[in-house]
Scaffold this active site. Structure first.
Site, PDB file in Angstrom:
ATOM      1  N   LYS A 491       0.853  -1.196   0.000  1.00 49.00           N
ATOM      2  CA  LYS A 491       0.000   0.000   0.000  1.00 49.00           C
ATOM      3  C   LYS A 491       0.889   1.245   0.000  1.00 49.00           C
ATOM      4  O   LYS A 491       2.077   1.170   0.331  1.00 49.00           O
ATOM      5  CB  LYS A 491      -0.903  -0.024   1.229  1.00 49.00           C
ATOM      6  CG  LYS A 491      -0.132  -0.121   2.531  1.00 49.00           C
ATOM      7  CD  LYS A 491      -1.022  -0.484   3.715  1.00 49.00           C
ATOM      8  CE  LYS A 491      -0.192  -0.531   4.983  1.00 49.00           C
ATOM      9  NZ  LYS A 491      -0.902  -1.119   6.100  1.00 49.00           N
ATOM     10  N   ARG A 588     -10.729  -0.081  14.218  1.00 47.43           N
ATOM     11  CA  ARG A 588     -10.614   0.725  13.006  1.00 47.43           C
ATOM     12  C   ARG A 588     -11.743   0.240  12.101  1.00 47.43           C
ATOM     13  O   ARG A 588     -12.861   0.698  12.213  1.00 47.43           O
ATOM     14  CB  ARG A 588      -9.223   0.487  12.386  1.00 47.43           C
ATOM     15  CG  ARG A 588      -8.863   1.385  11.263  1.00 47.43           C
ATOM     16  CD  ARG A 588      -7.350   1.364  10.960  1.00 47.43           C
ATOM     17  NE  ARG A 588      -6.881   0.076  10.424  1.00 47.43           N
ATOM     18  CZ  ARG A 588      -5.631  -0.138   9.993  1.00 47.43           C
ATOM     19  NH1 ARG A 588      -4.734   0.846  10.045  1.00 47.43           N
ATOM     20  NH2 ARG A 588      -5.256  -1.305   9.517  1.00 47.43           N
ATOM     21  N   TYR A 714      13.612  32.016   4.478  1.00 40.33           N
ATOM     22  CA  TYR A 714      12.369  32.687   4.875  1.00 40.33           C
ATOM     23  C   TYR A 714      12.344  32.987   6.370  1.00 40.33           C
ATOM     24  O   TYR A 714      12.782  32.178   7.185  1.00 40.33           O
ATOM     25  CB  TYR A 714      11.183  31.781   4.558  1.00 40.33           C
ATOM     26  CG  TYR A 714      10.856  31.713   3.090  1.00 40.33           C
ATOM     27  CD1 TYR A 714      10.505  32.863   2.374  1.00 40.33           C
ATOM     28  CD2 TYR A 714      10.885  30.496   2.425  1.00 40.33           C
ATOM     29  CE1 TYR A 714      10.202  32.787   1.026  1.00 40.33           C
ATOM     30  CE2 TYR A 714      10.581  30.403   1.086  1.00 40.33           C
ATOM     31  CZ  TYR A 714      10.240  31.558   0.389  1.00 40.33           C
ATOM     32  OH  TYR A 714       9.938  31.482  -0.941  1.00 40.33           O
ATOM     33  N   MET A 763       9.967  25.109   0.126  1.00 41.05           N
ATOM     34  CA  MET A 763       9.143  24.123  -0.580  1.00 41.05           C
ATOM     35  C   MET A 763      10.021  23.174  -1.418  1.00 41.05           C
ATOM     36  O   MET A 763       9.835  21.962  -1.381  1.00 41.05           O
ATOM     37  CB  MET A 763       8.143  24.833  -1.492  1.00 41.05           C
ATOM     38  CG  MET A 763       7.167  23.878  -2.142  1.00 41.05           C
ATOM     39  SD  MET A 763       6.069  24.680  -3.300  1.00 41.05           S
ATOM     40  CE  MET A 763       5.037  25.651  -2.227  1.00 41.05           C
TER      41      MET A 763
END
Ligand SMILES: *Cc1c(COP(=O)(O)O)cnc(C)c1O
Length: 819
Positions: A491, A588, A714, A763
């Site tokens: 997954k 769950r 920043y 970023m």
């Protein structure tokens, strides 16, 4: 092999009993790999048994491809079904392979150089092969074949026409070198060095060193570096002085080899015992390469080569890319990059690697002239038969001799005089959704072809080590009963590693089941050639038709979900395999005890739904404080599945354990386990034998010199404490480098040294402090991998490795390799 032999001669040499003789073909080739059976009826297949495979399972298919000589384990040997085969039954097939190799060695009259040591074995072997190869016909181990199986296979690669054989020997536990020595029996031995790494399998360094030098028991000469004291003392205590050939940086040994760094390279100054002086030039400047080079020089001198010839060879040496790397190409091509050397043994290894990749439209081989001794026509005939066996659709040849392939592979071979004319021909533009092996000798500069075919990246890559993946898989497999099945959780893009490639390798390793989170993930695997059964943990109702269409098995976790799925399948007049999730404490998804009566009723009236398995999931398998709770979950699971089985007239698979559970609760394997994070190399308990499979890497974009007090990034959060340098790296939070690593929390490794993150992570970029470090633009930067563990850095920002792995953005290129 030195010469061909019959099965009767062989039986005389290695013993065992001939339980059937069906023909009298002479044997010219030995194979232990069912995919490379070589010369058909002239081949001998030896079935070896490993942890992840049993060669006996492939006997029938090997027979079908024409092989008529077999060595099988006496417990598994039977003539049934193989009418005209010769079958020799022995008590230990590996031992027999080793005996045949030892026999081949004893027939060889040339010189054998045996190389061992902690680091540099393969490089010394490859370089020595290049320098000496200019004068002699050299046989050498392919890649780093240095194990109990690799060494005999390498020795069997020695032919009568060779003058010299270069073989490397590696060991992982006491007793192994004795066996390798009997097979290699080196005339000249080289001990590269003794590393400081953890002494796996040995009490201490001394024990390991003692074992290693057993390789030289019968050697005429042993080459070593005297600067490593413990090595020198041990050798000098065991061997007489006339057999030892020492070199050192300092005077007083057989050869003094000092280094002088110069602009763009180094000079190695050699002083011989008679005080004559020589200089060798090289582009290398790093300590490890310079050590390896000096071993090569001394070995060449020991062989009697002149200093000028050695210098010529040394200057041509380049760094060695030892591994086969899988890269994503343009136009959905997949590229296997093997642009370093090119001989028959290496080609055969690379073609096997090619076969293990997931199929694409065609298999393309781009191949240069081989640097292979022997008669050209024979060499290319062998290339042709290798290509045929591996179902190659088309060959692009580059060079002069490779023209010979045209006759052997008519219509499927296009030949160009050099690399640039192949690229300029425009032919490569026609490759689309193909699997391409690029294999060329160094001087053909095939990296130009790889660059041409490759997807451009922005410098940050996630490297996945496929050998480590196999190692981890086997680590768990060894801990399971032989009949326990393994479902692997792929997954979330296989925990970030790349679902398709990883699923494909699991398919190769014969995993039993895969599991994904969502239907889309399953469809993606199906579209890329994955045919293993796939369980979908959380299938959306909108995707039911896709489950049917793509043969995906949903998890069913509640009564309403059961009803809507049953209705859908009934209307479609179809059948479907399902898995039942039983909630025993995770809270769950899943059925609870009170649901079971109703579930039973639904199951009885929905025989078109077949329960493939029932499972539960432990909430705290990774921590011993939860042991009692976990055991109560396992008890409740047993009670619940028994109740459900009462409604069925068959018995579905049962499973409960995740990676941590496999280690902690080995008695609760039931029929299957669900392996996740452990496969990716992260130990949840103290599973120190696991190997990390991924390395996140980038490279320095720019270096800046800043003054004390200047700020970085920043919000001006980073401040220079002193005058110094920073490096800007092309990786930011959009790539998955967590913003919480900013402002000194995280660090990276550059040339093995730590550099802390300074200022906020941006970023697409971040900055690290490299004050006082000898680094430059383009230098490799390890974000995590060797020397910087994922567990450690996850801990620093209060998360777990799972989150960091799955956060690596899709724009980071995945590169797979096998070393
Ligand atoms: C993810 C998952 C696993 C694997 O867990 P690991 O801790 O990664 O081994 C097993 N079972 C289920 C149901 C899962 O969702």
């Amino acid at each position: 092999m030195i010469h061909a032999f019959t099965i009767h001669e062989l039986a005389n040499i290695v013993g065992g009993s001939l339980i059937q003789t069906g023909n009298s073909h002479a044997i010219e080739h030995i194979s232990t790999d069912s995919r490379d059976i070589g010369l058909g009826s002239k081949s001998l297949y030896i079935a070896l048994k490993g942890v992840k495979f049993d060669g006996h399972e492939f006997t029938a298919s090997v027979y079908d491809s024409g092989v008529r000589n077999f060595i099988l384990n006496e417990n598994q040997a039977s003539p049934a079904g193989f009418p005209d085969a010769n079958i020799l039954a022995v008590s230990d097939t590996l031992d027999t392979l080793q005996k045949i190799a030892a026999w081949n060695r004893s027939e060889f009259t040339g010189t054998v150089i045996g190389i061992t040591g902690s680091n540099g074995k393969t490089i010394v072997k490859e370089w020595l092969g290049q320098v000496v190869g200019k004068i002699h016909l050299v046989a050498k181990s392919p890649k780093s074949y240095n194990s109990q199986i690799g060494v005999p296979l390498s020795v069997l690669g020695i032919n009568a026409y060779h003058k010299l054989a270069l073989l490397e020997a590696g060991i992982s536990r006491p007793g192994e070198m004795g066996k390798l020595e009997e097979i290699i029996r080196p005339t000249i031995g080289i001990l590269t060095n003794l590393g400081s790494a953890h002494q796996e399998g040995f009490k201490n360094r001394e024990e390991k060193l003692k074992e290693k030098i057993k390789l030289f028991a019968g050697s005429q000469y042993v080459v070593y570096r005297k600067d490593q004291r413990e090595v020198a003392e041990m050798l000098e205590g065991v061997f007489s002085a006339d057999r030892l050939i020492a070199w050192s940086e300092h005077p007083g040994t057989d050869y003094t080899l000092s280094i002088k760094r110069s602009e763009g390279g180094s000079m190695i100054l050699l002083m011989k015992p008679d005080l004559t002086l020589y200089t060798f030039r090289t582009d290398f400047t790093d300590e490890a390469s310079l050590e390896n080079l000096r071993h090569v020089i001394v070995a060449c001198l020991t062989l009697g080569m002149g200093a000028e010839a050695i210098d010529g060879g040394i200057q041509e040496l380049r760094p060695i890319e030892m591994r086969l790397t899988l890269k994503e190409g343009r136009k959905r091509n997949t590229i296997i990059d093997d642009t370093y050397n090119n001989d028959l043994a290496g080609l055969s290894v690379a073609l096997d690697f090619l076969l293990q990749q997931r199929p694409k439209q065609r298999k393309i081989l781009i191949l240069s002239d081989l640097l292979q001794a022997g008669e050209n026509r024979k060499v290319y005939a062998k290339v042709g038969s290798l290509a045929q066996q591996h179902d190659i659709d088309l060959i692009y040849g580059v060079g002069e001799n490779i023209k010979l392939l045209d006759d052997i592979f008519p219509g499927k071979c296009k030949v160009y005089p050099d690399t640039v004319s192949l690229i300029n021909s425009g032919e490569l533009e026609a490759l689309n959704n193909d699997l391409i092996l690029v294999k060329g000798a160094r001087k053909f500069e095939f990296e130009k072809i790889v660059n041409h075919l490759q997807e451009k990246s922005h410098g940050t890559v996630l490297e996945i080590n496929l050998n480590a993946l196999a190692h981890n898989y086997n680590f768990y497999k060894k801990r399971l009963r032989p009949e326990t099945k393994i479902m692997v959780m792929v997954k979330a893009f296989a925990y970030g590693g790349g679902a398709v490639e990883i699923a494909n390798h699991l398919q190769q390793m014969k995993a039993d089941y895969l599991a994904v989170a969502y239907t889309d993930e399953g469809i993606y695997l199906r579209n890329h050639g994955i045919h293993l059964p796939i369980m979908v943990l959380n299938p959306e109702r909108e995707s039911f038709s896709h489950l049917l269409k793509y043969g995906l098995d949903p998890v069913v976790y509640s009564l309403p979900f059961f009803k809507s799925l049953a209705q859908f399948v009934q209307v479609e007049k179809a059948t479907m395999k399902i898995h039942l999730d039983l909630d025993t404490g995770m809270h769950r998804l899943g059925f609870v005890e009170d649901d079971l009566l109703e579930l039973g009723r639904l199951l009885t009236e929905s025989s078109f739904l077949e329960v493939a398995s029932m499972y539960t999931h432990l909430a705290g398998a990774d921590e011993s404080v939860h042991n009692d709770f976990s055991l109560s979950q396992l008890d409740l699971f047993t009670k619940m599945y028994r109740e459900i089985e009462g409604f069925l007239n068959y018995s579905p698979l049962k499973h409960a354990l995740n990676s941590a559970g496999i280690i902690r609760f080995p008695n609760y394997q039931f029929d299957m386990v669900r392996l996740g994070i452990g496969l990716y190399g992260i130990g949840v308990n103290e599973d120190t034998e696991l190997q990390p499979i991924s390395t996140l890497k980038t490279s320095i974009s720019q270096i800046k010199t800043l003054k004390k007090g200047q700020t970085i990034g920043y919000g001006r959060k980073g401040v220079m404490g002193e005058n110094g340098q920073i490096a800007t790296l092309p990786i930011g939070y959009a790539d998955g480098y967590d913003r919480r690593f900013g402002n000194g929390v995280g660090h990276v490794l550059i040339k093995g040294e730590k550099a802390s993150v300074i200022g906020n992570v941006c970023m697409d970029m971040c900055m690290v402090d490299v004050t006082g470090m000898d680094v430059g633009v383009g230098d490799e930067v390890i974000i995590y991998g060797k020397g910087i563990s994922l567990k450690e850095i996850a801990g620093k920002i209060g998360t777990i490795p799972y989150e960091l792995l799955t956060n690596i953005s899709n724009r980071v290129k995945r590169v797979y390799y096998s070393d």
